[in-house]
Write a protein that holds these residues in place. Structure first.
Motif, PDB file in Angstrom:
ATOM      1  N   GLY A   1      13.344 -12.326  -4.252  1.00  0.00           N
ATOM      2  CA  GLY A   1      13.798 -10.931  -4.306  1.00  0.00           C
ATOM      3  C   GLY A   1      12.705  -9.955  -4.694  1.00  0.00           C
ATOM      4  N   LEU A   2      11.755 -10.387  -5.557  1.00  0.00           N
ATOM      5  CA  LEU A   2      10.629  -9.511  -5.899  1.00  0.00           C
ATOM      6  C   LEU A   2       9.719  -9.370  -4.680  1.00  0.00           C
ATOM      7  CD1 LEU A   2       8.938  -7.895  -7.945  1.00  0.00           C
ATOM      8  CD2 LEU A   2       7.851 -10.049  -8.603  1.00  0.00           C
ATOM      9  N   GLU A   3       9.412  -8.132  -4.314  1.00  0.00           N
ATOM     10  CA  GLU A   3       8.587  -7.855  -3.144  1.00  0.00           C
ATOM     11  C   GLU A   3       7.549  -6.793  -3.490  1.00  0.00           C
ATOM     12  OE1 GLU A   3      12.112  -8.719   0.176  1.00  0.00           O
ATOM     13  OE2 GLU A   3      11.530  -6.649  -0.303  1.00  0.00           O
ATOM     14  N   VAL A   4       6.345  -6.973  -2.957  1.00  0.00           N
ATOM     15  CA  VAL A   4       5.204  -6.104  -3.262  1.00  0.00           C
ATOM     16  C   VAL A   4       4.730  -5.466  -1.964  1.00  0.00           C
ATOM     17  CG1 VAL A   4       2.886  -6.021  -4.255  1.00  0.00           C
ATOM     18  CG2 VAL A   4       4.586  -7.629  -5.174  1.00  0.00           C
ATOM     19  N   GLN A   5       4.453  -4.165  -2.003  1.00  0.00           N
ATOM     20  CA  GLN A   5       4.066  -3.455  -0.784  1.00  0.00           C
ATOM     21  C   GLN A   5       2.550  -3.448  -0.613  1.00  0.00           C
ATOM     22  OE1 GLN A   5       5.087   0.774  -0.484  1.00  0.00           O
ATOM     23  NE2 GLN A   5       6.143   0.305   1.419  1.00  0.00           N
ATOM     24  N   ASN A   6       2.085  -3.894   0.563  1.00  0.00           N
ATOM     25  CA  ASN A   6       0.638  -3.898   0.800  1.00  0.00           C
ATOM     26  C   ASN A   6       0.195  -2.579   1.423  1.00  0.00           C
ATOM     27  OD1 ASN A   6       1.215  -4.053   3.580  1.00  0.00           O
ATOM     28  ND2 ASN A   6       0.819  -6.254   3.690  1.00  0.00           N
ATOM     29  N   LYS A   7      -1.090  -2.487   1.728  1.00  0.00           N
ATOM     30  CA  LYS A   7      -1.671  -1.211   2.140  1.00  0.00           C
ATOM     31  C   LYS A   7      -1.233  -0.769   3.528  1.00  0.00           C
ATOM     32  CE  LYS A   7      -5.754  -1.264  -0.851  1.00  0.00           C
ATOM     33  NZ  LYS A   7      -5.344  -2.346  -1.730  1.00  0.00           N
TER      34      LYS A   7
END
Length: 365
Positions: A218-224
């Motif tokens: 569920g944890l998601e990180v946004q890239n460039k």
């Protein structure tokens, strides 16, 4: 050593034990994570497993208390933003978060009446009834006691990774450093429309150390490039991310990265399709000096470090980035952030400031 990339597709993994056995390798990996990603997994941190497991057990027991016991320490009763928040009480990126939580922090005295209003961020906890949940405070304080030296060591490690004097960041912290812990429960949402556990945002502190207490994704990180990169749990690890304050004092050399918690139904079942129940998460935020202002920041980075920082910035879906946080003192901006996130507390303790903040930043929620 991790592969450097201008657009990451996975979260790098750093081994804390290398700080003793191969520090140059650790610092190289840390430099890549700081500049190019803003997130990393940390394994082999010296936190006793029994203390970690004990905290998770107490966390689940706390949420199992009857509602009336939780409401005895409801956050709205604390001008320090500590205590219990009901399901849906916090707002991120203009939407309610579908989570229930408790906030605790380093036990500190309330500020005096002559001190600036923003120093109310530091103060005493509201602890649950010891008879209702014996040993709870002891468990929280034991975990924070184990994590504290790790977090403080990162003040040195980050400076060294950026080829600064090892003590270069010490000037930016209050003594004692406030550690703020959230115990969070994400129930399975009743519909996809309520699948925001935490909306897209960037943390506002120095570093966040997250213990993912259950096996849920569920944890998601946004890239460039704007894509969402999953950060699933890794047994025995912490997920560490850079906050806006660290980004500010390094003038953008370290990157605070947008992230969210996605409560899609697929994140509530295991590989065999069996339900996992509620998701539990325990982040600890390391605070910086509340009186810090931009004029106090005088870090000079070597040219080779500056060259590593490209012009590309991660596209952010977060509506409230609060650039003004760092135009005055950090405490002023942090207080604004807190009252917009916890508007019930703002209405009770800071009504004029809340009204001004909503007028300036736009109504949240």
């Amino acid at each position: 050593m991790a592969i450097q990339s201008n657009c990451f597709t996975a979260i790098p993994l750093l081994d804390y034990s290398l700080t003793a056995s191969d520090k140059p390798a650790f610092l190289a990996d840390l430099r890549n994570a700081l500049i190019n990603v803003g997130f990393f997994y940390l394994i082999n941190a010296p936190i006793a497993p029994e203390i970690r497991h004990g905290l998770v057990k107490k966390c689940k027991a706390l949420f199992d208390l009857p509602l009336e016991k939780k409401l005895e320490i409801e956050m709205v009763n604390s001008k320090h933003f500590l205590g219990y928040s009901r399901l849906g009480a916090e707002i991120t990126a203009r939407k309610q978060d579908y989570r229930e939580q408790f906030d605790f922090a380093t036990e500190l005295p309330a500020p005096g009446p002559e001190e600036p209003l923003y120093r109310n961020i530091r103060g005493p906890n509201q602890w649950p009834d010891e008879n209702a949940i014996p040993g709870f405070r002891q468990s929280v304080e034991a975990y924070l006691g184990e994590l504290s030296p790790v977090a403080e060591n990162f003040q040195l490690l980050i400076a060294e990774a950026l080829d600064l004097p090892s003590s270069a960041l010490k000037q930016f912290f209050d003594s004692p450093v406030q550690q703020k812990m959230k115990l969070i429960k994400y129930p399975p949402p009743p519909s996809d429309a309520e699948s925001q556990g935490v909306g897209p945002h960037k943390d506002s502190e120095f570093l966040t150390f997250l213990l993912q207490a259950t096996p849920h994704h569920g944890l998601e990180v946004q890239n460039k490039s704007g894509g969402w990169v999953p950060a699933p749990p890794i047994e025995g690890s912490l997920v560490v991310n850079i906050g806006r304050a660290l980004e500010a004092i390094t003038r953008g050399v370290c990157t605070a990265t947008t992230h969210r918690v996605n409560l899609a139904p697929s994140n509530y079942v295991d590989a065999d399709g069996e339900p996992l129940g509620p998701r539990f998460s325990i982040p600890v935020f390391q605070g910086m000096g509340l009186d810090l202002a931009v004029k106090d920041i005088s870090l000079e980075f070597p040219e080779h470090i500056k060259e590593l920082v490209g012009d590309g910035k991660a596209r952010s879906d977060a509506e409230a980035t609060f650039n003004e946080i760092f135009r005055g003192r950090t405490g002023e901006g942090t207080l604004i952030h807190r009252i917009i996130s916890h508007q019930d507390v703002g209405r009770r303790w800071y009504p004029e400031l809340l009204a001004r903040a909503l007028g300036e930043y736009g109504e949240q929620g």
